[in-house]
Each structure stands twice: as structure tokens, then as C-alpha cells.
Design a protein around this motif. Structure first.
Motif, PDB file in Angstrom:
ATOM      1  N   GLN A   1      41.043  61.413  48.379  1.00 54.05           N
ATOM      2  CA  GLN A   1      40.902  59.763  48.571  1.00 54.05           C
ATOM      3  C   GLN A   1      41.320  59.312  47.459  1.00 54.05           C
ATOM      4  O   GLN A   1      41.988  57.939  47.599  1.00 54.05           O
ATOM      5  CB  GLN A   1      39.341  59.780  48.604  1.00 54.05           C
ATOM      6  CG  GLN A   1      38.843  58.415  48.909  1.00 54.05           C
ATOM      7  CD  GLN A   1      37.353  58.385  49.576  1.00 54.05           C
ATOM      8  OE1 GLN A   1      36.659  59.442  49.477  1.00 54.05           O
ATOM      9  NE2 GLN A   1      36.950  57.463  50.241  1.00 54.05           N
ATOM     10  N   HIS A   2      41.260  59.566  46.068  1.00 51.50           N
ATOM     11  CA  HIS A   2      41.626  58.884  45.023  1.00 51.50           C
ATOM     12  C   HIS A   2      43.218  58.675  45.072  1.00 51.50           C
ATOM     13  O   HIS A   2      43.734  57.757  44.896  1.00 51.50           O
ATOM     14  CB  HIS A   2      41.342  59.581  43.525  1.00 51.50           C
ATOM     15  CG  HIS A   2      39.836  59.486  43.336  1.00 51.50           C
ATOM     16  ND1 HIS A   2      38.958  58.225  43.329  1.00 51.50           N
ATOM     17  CD2 HIS A   2      38.801  60.359  42.911  1.00 51.50           C
ATOM     18  CE1 HIS A   2      37.841  58.606  42.969  1.00 51.50           C
ATOM     19  NE2 HIS A   2      37.658  59.980  42.918  1.00 51.50           N
ATOM     20  N   ALA A   3      43.963  59.634  45.351  1.00 48.21           N
ATOM     21  CA  ALA A   3      45.225  59.741  45.500  1.00 48.21           C
ATOM     22  C   ALA A   3      45.693  58.840  46.520  1.00 48.21           C
ATOM     23  O   ALA A   3      46.772  57.818  46.372  1.00 48.21           O
ATOM     24  CB  ALA A   3      45.866  61.111  45.873  1.00 48.21           C
TER      25      ALA A   3
ATOM     26  N   GLY B   1      42.031  62.373  65.782  1.00 44.78           N
ATOM     27  CA  GLY B   1      41.366  61.742  64.419  1.00 44.78           C
ATOM     28  C   GLY B   1      41.944  62.201  63.430  1.00 44.78           C
ATOM     29  O   GLY B   1      42.275  63.615  63.068  1.00 44.78           O
ATOM     30  N   HIS B   2      42.281  61.272  62.456  1.00 43.02           N
ATOM     31  CA  HIS B   2      42.980  61.720  61.119  1.00 43.02           C
ATOM     32  C   HIS B   2      42.553  60.775  60.016  1.00 43.02           C
ATOM     33  O   HIS B   2      41.812  60.088  60.203  1.00 43.02           O
ATOM     34  CB  HIS B   2      44.495  61.303  61.318  1.00 43.02           C
ATOM     35  CG  HIS B   2      44.899  60.039  61.654  1.00 43.02           C
ATOM     36  ND1 HIS B   2      44.738  59.609  63.171  1.00 43.02           N
ATOM     37  CD2 HIS B   2      45.174  58.795  60.949  1.00 43.02           C
ATOM     38  CE1 HIS B   2      45.133  58.279  63.035  1.00 43.02           C
ATOM     39  NE2 HIS B   2      45.422  57.924  61.875  1.00 43.02           N
TER      40      HIS B   2
ATOM     41  N   GLY C   1      36.940  69.519  56.754  1.00 46.74           N
ATOM     42  CA  GLY C   1      36.169  69.356  55.514  1.00 46.74           C
ATOM     43  C   GLY C   1      36.122  67.950  55.089  1.00 46.74           C
ATOM     44  O   GLY C   1      34.910  67.396  54.399  1.00 46.74           O
ATOM     45  N   TRP C   2      37.141  67.192  55.249  1.00 42.30           N
ATOM     46  CA  TRP C   2      37.237  65.879  54.946  1.00 42.30           C
ATOM     47  C   TRP C   2      35.815  65.160  56.044  1.00 42.30           C
ATOM     48  O   TRP C   2      35.033  64.339  55.232  1.00 42.30           O
ATOM     49  CB  TRP C   2      38.515  65.287  55.374  1.00 42.30           C
ATOM     50  CG  TRP C   2      38.482  63.574  55.280  1.00 42.30           C
ATOM     51  CD1 TRP C   2      38.120  62.730  56.118  1.00 42.30           C
ATOM     52  CD2 TRP C   2      39.065  62.999  54.031  1.00 42.30           C
ATOM     53  NE1 TRP C   2      38.252  61.567  55.593  1.00 42.30           N
ATOM     54  CE2 TRP C   2      39.032  61.590  54.382  1.00 42.30           C
ATOM     55  CE3 TRP C   2      39.587  63.510  52.933  1.00 42.30           C
ATOM     56  CZ2 TRP C   2      39.260  60.647  53.415  1.00 42.30           C
ATOM     57  CZ3 TRP C   2      40.260  62.511  51.977  1.00 42.30           C
ATOM     58  CH2 TRP C   2      39.961  61.088  52.146  1.00 42.30           C
ATOM     59  N   ALA C   3      35.888  65.604  57.148  1.00 41.67           N
ATOM     60  CA  ALA C   3      34.817  64.666  57.947  1.00 41.67           C
ATOM     61  C   ALA C   3      33.657  65.401  57.601  1.00 41.67           C
ATOM     62  O   ALA C   3      32.528  64.671  57.850  1.00 41.67           O
ATOM     63  CB  ALA C   3      35.171  65.134  59.466  1.00 41.67           C
TER      64      ALA C   3
ATOM     65  N   GLU D   1      31.650  63.756  54.987  1.00 44.27           N
ATOM     66  CA  GLU D   1      31.216  62.153  55.847  1.00 44.27           C
ATOM     67  C   GLU D   1      32.154  61.099  54.951  1.00 44.27           C
ATOM     68  O   GLU D   1      31.730  59.919  54.838  1.00 44.27           O
ATOM     69  CB  GLU D   1      29.725  62.020  55.211  1.00 44.27           C
ATOM     70  CG  GLU D   1      28.841  63.081  55.627  1.00 44.27           C
ATOM     71  CD  GLU D   1      27.323  62.678  55.400  1.00 44.27           C
ATOM     72  OE1 GLU D   1      27.138  61.568  54.870  1.00 44.27           O
ATOM     73  OE2 GLU D   1      26.616  63.494  55.898  1.00 44.27           O
ATOM     74  N   ARG D   2      33.603  61.359  55.080  1.00 44.17           N
ATOM     75  CA  ARG D   2      34.525  60.463  54.952  1.00 44.17           C
ATOM     76  C   ARG D   2      35.120  60.078  56.115  1.00 44.17           C
ATOM     77  O   ARG D   2      35.049  60.842  57.202  1.00 44.17           O
ATOM     78  CB  ARG D   2      35.585  61.289  53.935  1.00 44.17           C
ATOM     79  CG  ARG D   2      35.144  61.514  52.392  1.00 44.17           C
ATOM     80  CD  ARG D   2      36.412  62.057  51.632  1.00 44.17           C
ATOM     81  NE  ARG D   2      36.001  61.712  50.305  1.00 44.17           N
ATOM     82  CZ  ARG D   2      34.832  62.389  49.652  1.00 44.17           C
ATOM     83  NH1 ARG D   2      34.046  63.080  50.288  1.00 44.17           N
ATOM     84  NH2 ARG D   2      34.809  62.097  48.418  1.00 44.17           N
TER      85      ARG D   2
END
Length: 179
Positions: A39-41, A61-62, A168-170, A173-174
Motif C-alpha cells: 500500500q505504501h509503495a 476484484g483487484h 490476504g489484501w482483502a 480489510e484493504r
């Protein structure tokens, strides 16, 4: 049936093929990043983030800001080997079988024009290259196999993989974007 990718004469999903992939990734110092690090990148815009899943998976979903460059593609052509591959997939209830995208490295090169900034790859699960549970050499994933192909091409420097993948991203809760 062969996927079109040979790892020193082995299937990438075989124990011998996977061990070669893991060794290659370790030697190239391929890093696994947490969702927060990715997310930071993305927010900094300093790296190209490539989703290697099939277009239908990407559209469902992406992660916002990612580019879809499929590592696999639907099987093309109707020669005997490809017909047999389609039949093998059908036996497992899979209507559309896949094979390696032969243009993968070229397509990543196009979207990551400034690859000196680094590339982050993601798929559904991310995989790991460390000892994990009963797996002595980690767990396989499309993004790690794709990272191996990019490492072996010699065209890319810093290659990283989203640990835990889009799932894992989902789970963290991103946000997930749909098309």
C-alpha cells in the motif's frame, strides 16, 4: 500435461521444479511484502505493481493501482497436445484450461518501463519461500513462479511479491476494486 514452462526439465509444480524456483528467488533476494508495505509503495508511486492473475479474476476484484499482466492465458490452438490439455482440465471440471503466457516478460517490460524502481507481483495467494508448516521450501503460487521467470530473464532488478496475495489484501480489510 505441460504448461509450457520447464524449470531445468521439470514441471514448475513438481518438487524438483519448485526447489529450483525457490533457490533462484532466494539468490535474487526476492522479497515478500506485507499488504501495508505494498500500500505504501502504491501511494508513493515508486514501483510498478503487476497482478498476474487471469483477466476475469482481475476484473472480479483487484487492488487499485495495479496493472493486469496475466502469467497464464487460456489454451490457444488445436494441436494434439493442446486438445489433450483441454481434456485433462475438463476431467477436473475446469472449462477453460490455461498455459503459460509466452509474452509475459515482454508485457511486463512494457508496463514497467522504468523497472529500476522495482516490480511488485501479486496473485490470489502470494505463496512463501521460507519453511512454512509441513512445507520445507515454502508454498507455490503464480506470483512466485512469475517472479522466477522475471529473475531468469535478467531484465529486472528489484522484484517483490505481495505476501498473502489479493486474498490476504482483502482479509486485511484493504479495498478491492471491481471493473
Amino acid at each position: 500435461m505441460r504448461s509450457g514452462l520447464s524449470i531445468q526439465g521439470h514441471q514448475p509444480t513438481s518438487p524438483a521444479g519448485w526447489a529450483i524456483i525457490v533457490d533462484s528467488l532466494r539468490r535474487a533476494d526476492v522479497q515478500l511484502l506485507s499488504p501495508q508495505e505494498v500500500q505504501h509503495a502504491l501511494q508513493a508511486g515508486t514501483q510498478c505493481v503487476v497482478d498476474v492473475r487471469l483477466p476475469a479474476e482481475f476484473e472480479a476484484g483487484h487492488v487499485s493501482g495495479t496493472v493486469n499482466v496475466p502469467f497464464f492465458r487460456p489454451i490457444s490452438g488445436w494441436d494434439a497436445v493442446r486438445v489433450l490439455r483441454r481434456l485433462a482440465f475438463a476431467l477436473f471440471g475446469i472449462r477453460t484450461g490455461t498455459e503459460i503466457n509466452p509474452l509475459f516478460v515482454e508485457e511486463v517490460s512494457r508496463v514497467a518501463a522504468d523497472s529500476s524502481k522495482g516490480i511488485i507481483l501479486m496473485c490470489n495467494i502470494g505463496g512463501v519461500i521460507e519453511h512454512s508448516g509441513s512445507f520445507k521450501v515454502g508454498t507455490q503460487s503464480r506470483s512466485l513462479t512469475a517472479a522466477h521467470v522475471l529473475v531468469e530473464s535478467g531484465k529486472f532488478g528489484s522484484i517483490k511479491v505481495l505476501k498473502g496475495g489479493v486474498n490476504g489484501w482483502a482479509a486485511s480489510e484493504r479495498p478491492i476494486e471491481e471493473m
